[in-house]
Each structure stands twice: as C-alpha cells, then as structure tokens.
Design a protein around this motif. Structure first.
Motif, PDB file in Angstrom:
ATOM      1  N   ILE A   1       0.846  -1.195   0.000  1.00  0.00           N
ATOM      2  CA  ILE A   1       0.000   0.000   0.000  1.00  0.00           C
ATOM      3  C   ILE A   1       0.877   1.239   0.000  1.00  0.00           C
ATOM      4  N   HIS A   2       0.715   2.047  -1.047  1.00  0.00           N
ATOM      5  CA  HIS A   2       1.573   3.208  -1.271  1.00  0.00           C
ATOM      6  C   HIS A   2       0.716   4.466  -1.346  1.00  0.00           C
ATOM      7  N   PRO A   3       1.125   5.570  -0.697  1.00  0.00           N
ATOM      8  CA  PRO A   3       0.325   6.792  -0.738  1.00  0.00           C
ATOM      9  C   PRO A   3       0.264   7.395  -2.133  1.00  0.00           C
TER      10      PRO A   3
ATOM     11  N   PHE B   1       2.989  -1.589   4.304  1.00  0.00           N
ATOM     12  CA  PHE B   1       2.824  -0.160   4.109  1.00  0.00           C
ATOM     13  C   PHE B   1       4.152   0.510   3.789  1.00  0.00           C
ATOM     14  N   ALA B   2       4.117   1.423   2.824  1.00  0.00           N
ATOM     15  CA  ALA B   2       5.307   2.156   2.419  1.00  0.00           C
ATOM     16  C   ALA B   2       5.727   3.164   3.487  1.00  0.00           C
ATOM     17  N   HIS B   3       6.993   3.589   3.396  1.00  0.00           N
ATOM     18  CA  HIS B   3       7.532   4.683   4.217  1.00  0.00           C
ATOM     19  C   HIS B   3       7.370   4.426   5.710  1.00  0.00           C
TER      20      HIS B   3
ATOM     21  N   TYR C   1       2.991  -5.495   7.743  1.00  0.00           N
ATOM     22  CA  TYR C   1       4.413  -5.306   7.466  1.00  0.00           C
ATOM     23  C   TYR C   1       4.645  -3.833   7.137  1.00  0.00           C
ATOM     24  N   PHE C   2       5.881  -3.391   7.325  1.00  0.00           N
ATOM     25  CA  PHE C   2       6.253  -2.006   7.043  1.00  0.00           C
ATOM     26  C   PHE C   2       7.632  -1.990   6.410  1.00  0.00           C
ATOM     27  N   ASP C   3       7.818  -1.116   5.419  1.00  0.00           N
ATOM     28  CA  ASP C   3       9.185  -1.000   4.933  1.00  0.00           C
ATOM     29  C   ASP C   3       9.986  -0.136   5.911  1.00  0.00           C
ATOM     30  N   SER C   4      11.291  -0.154   5.756  1.00  0.00           N
ATOM     31  CA  SER C   4      12.191   0.472   6.736  1.00  0.00           C
ATOM     32  C   SER C   4      12.490   1.927   6.416  1.00  0.00           C
ATOM     33  N   LEU C   5      11.780   2.504   5.456  1.00  0.00           N
ATOM     34  CA  LEU C   5      12.144   3.821   4.941  1.00  0.00           C
ATOM     35  C   LEU C   5      11.667   4.950   5.850  1.00  0.00           C
TER      36      LEU C   5
ATOM     37  N   ASP D   1      12.923   3.256  -1.856  1.00  0.00           N
ATOM     38  CA  ASP D   1      12.247   4.182  -2.768  1.00  0.00           C
ATOM     39  C   ASP D   1      13.117   4.540  -3.972  1.00  0.00           C
ATOM     40  N   TYR D   2      13.976   3.629  -4.381  1.00  0.00           N
ATOM     41  CA  TYR D   2      14.767   3.803  -5.594  1.00  0.00           C
ATOM     42  C   TYR D   2      13.839   3.995  -6.782  1.00  0.00           C
ATOM     43  N   PRO D   3      14.136   4.897  -7.730  1.00  0.00           N
ATOM     44  CA  PRO D   3      15.341   5.729  -7.843  1.00  0.00           C
ATOM     45  C   PRO D   3      15.062   7.206  -7.569  1.00  0.00           C
TER      46      PRO D   3
END
Length: 336
Positions: free
Chosen positions: A175-177, A224-226, A263-267, A291-293
C-alpha cells in the motif's frame, strides 16, 4: 546464502502510449524525454516528476544495485500511473502495459528482480480479473495499490470483494500513498511528500483496522510504504478513540489488535524510528525499502538498518532480505 532485498523500488516503461490523445483526456501520465538518460513525467501539461533512465532501464538499475550492495529489487509501478480516476477499461489497459513490462523485466533478470502489479481499483471486477492475470499468468508476486480510490477509503464496502480475493489467493498487497489528503495545503516545501504521504498512509491503515477489513480478512497480507507513515505513532490514539466512542465501533477489539500481520518498509531514515517499528511490530515484520530511484530514497539501501546498532545479526539479515521474500511467498532457493 542471505540476500539483500530492496522491497520498495519503482519502475515505468520507457515507451508509454499517449492515452491523452487516445482517450481525449489530459490527466494520463506521459513520459517526455529530455535527453537519452532522462525524462519528465508529464500530467496535465505540467512536469509531475523529473526522472532519469534508472526508472526504466533494468541494466542501469543492476549497475546501481551492484554498486550499492543490493541483490534483488522488488519492482512496483509509480503511483501516478494508477489512474483510478479514469474509465475502468482504459485504466485496465494502462495497468496491463505496466504489468507486462514488469513481468518481462523479471523474466529477463529472474535472479535480480521480483515484480508487483497494479490493478484498476475503480472497478473491482476488472481489478480482480487483472490481478488474476498478474499472479497466475505473469508470475508477479503481489499487487501495489493506492491509499485511497478517488477519495474513498479502503474500508468502503465496494472493495470487500477485492480484499476477499486477495486473501483467498494469498496475494500480498503493497500500500503506497497517492492523491494525498489536504494536498491543496502542500504546495510549499514539497510537503506532499514529507507530510502528506505519511498522513495519507496512516489514514489508509486506520481505515483497514477501524473499518473491520482486517477483522473480516485476518490472513490478508499487507505492507505499508515509508515505515507506515505516521500510523505506528497514532495507534494508541486510535485505541483511545475506539474506547471512548463505543457507538462508532465496527470491530470486536481495539485497532491495535488488528496490526499483528502488518508489514512495514524500513524507509524512515532514523534508527530511533526503525527501532520503534521493531519494538511495536516485531523484527519479522519490517522489510528493507529505499524508494529507488527517486530523490527521497535512502542511499545506500538499508542504511538505516545498518545503523541500528541494537540489532542482532539474525535480525539484521531478516530485515535486509528474508522478511521481504517471506512476505512475497518467494523461496530463497528460487533466487540463487
């Protein structure tokens, strides 16, 4: 052998048909080359984002991966291409172009890339059909979706059938904003990216737990992103709201009860914040993502994980690679 997996990366085909011309609209994203190694993503005649060839060239990506110590990238579409606002049939066509491109890239470099698809969620039946193709024909490992669909939160009943099918087929969701709330207040300082997106992600996650989606589909796999945006930090407030407003409850338990499979990404850039995620959700629920690139990306990927000194070597290995493969139902042996 352990793999370093960057779960959060974006890609777009170098050649996108001009849907504005085809469908008589101007909101479709187009790629306008500025040089051999760069382009502008254009929306409504304006520059939405400046990009380099990193965003479409898999060979360039692999060079960067080798330089930065990344074994595998998980490829997902750029959210501006979701096109939820459009006619479902046209949006399905846009989805197919991206999904085919991602699948072809993975097929060409199966040891370096894992693919996620996109579906036109403005029409659930069409979305399920394209998800079926993504997972069962193209071999993609999950679906990326936006935090809202034309201003409707993810707990809207119209999306129930989609989530039911995701759970039935075991399809992981990233899931990305996108289309952030309050964006009319964000023109200065690029607050859409630094304030709006974290808040938008929190609203999406809160909708899933407070709206009963996770209670109804407890085996739904969601990342979830970020770092989940601001959601991890407002969970106690959500619980307090559930406690003091019983007439608004749609779930048997408070919101925090339904975050066990998230789950969550580490960003989130800061070891203090990463440690908070680990303490609240567990080290097995965090996946490395850069979050490349894009400009806000983490360089080198996994930097915040490497700088979180309290982690054991096993925790570090899990967050840097193993958790992402487990979330995506990928056998490590398939990537060797």
């Amino acid at each position: 052998m352990e793999k370093r997996v960057d779960f959060h990366t974006h890609i777009i085909p170098e050649q996108i048909p001009d849907f504005n011309e085809k469908y008589g609209a101007d909101r479709w994203p187009t790629l306008e080359k500025t040089c051999s190694c760069g382009a502008n993503i254009m929306v409504e005649g304006n520059v939405f984002r400046e990009v380099t060839d990193q965003v479409w060239d898999p060979e360039k990506r692999i060079k960067d991966m080798d330089k930065e110590g990344v074994d595998i990238q998980v490829l997902s579409p750029i959210p501006v291409t979701f096109s939820y606002w459009a006619d479902a049939e046209a949006a399905e066509e846009m989805s197919k172009i991206q999904n085919d491109f991602i699948a072809e890239t993975v097929k060409k470099y199966p040891k370096r890339f894992i693919g996620l698809g996109t579906v036109p969620l403005q029409d659930v039946e069409t979305s399920i059909r394209e998800m079926d193709r993504c997972i069962h024909e193209l071999g993609l490992k999950g679906i990326e979706i936006g935090t809202n669909i034309n201003g409707e939160n993810l707990d809207d009943p119209k999306f129930t059938e989609f989530f039911a099918k995701c759970e039935e087929w075991g399809v992981p969701l990233f899931i990305h904003p996108w289309e952030t709330l309050g964006r009319e207040r964000f023109p200065r300082h690029n607050f859409m990216y630094t304030v709006g997106m974290p808040s938008e992600t929190a609203l999406a996650a809160a909708s899933l737990v407070n709206g009963g989606v996770i209670e109804k589909f407890p085996n739904l796999k969601v990342c979830f992103a970020h770092g989940g945006g601001s959601f991890p930090y407002i969970i106690p407030r959500l619980d307090q709201g559930w406690k003091v407003w019983p007439h608004l409850r749609k779930t048997e338990h408070p919101p925090s009860h339904y975050t066990k499979n998230f789950y969550f990404d580490s960003l989130n850039y800061d070891p203090l914040n990463l440690q908070y995620l680990i303490d609240r959700f567990g080290d097995d629920k965090i996946v490395m993502g850069s979050d490349y690139p894009f400009l806000l990306r983490e360089i080198d990927p996994g930097k915040v994980v490497d700088e979180t000194k309290q982690l054991t070597e096993e925790q570090r290995k899990a967050i840097l690679g193993r958790n992402a493969l487990q979330f995506l139902n990928v056998d490590l042996e398939d990537m060797d």
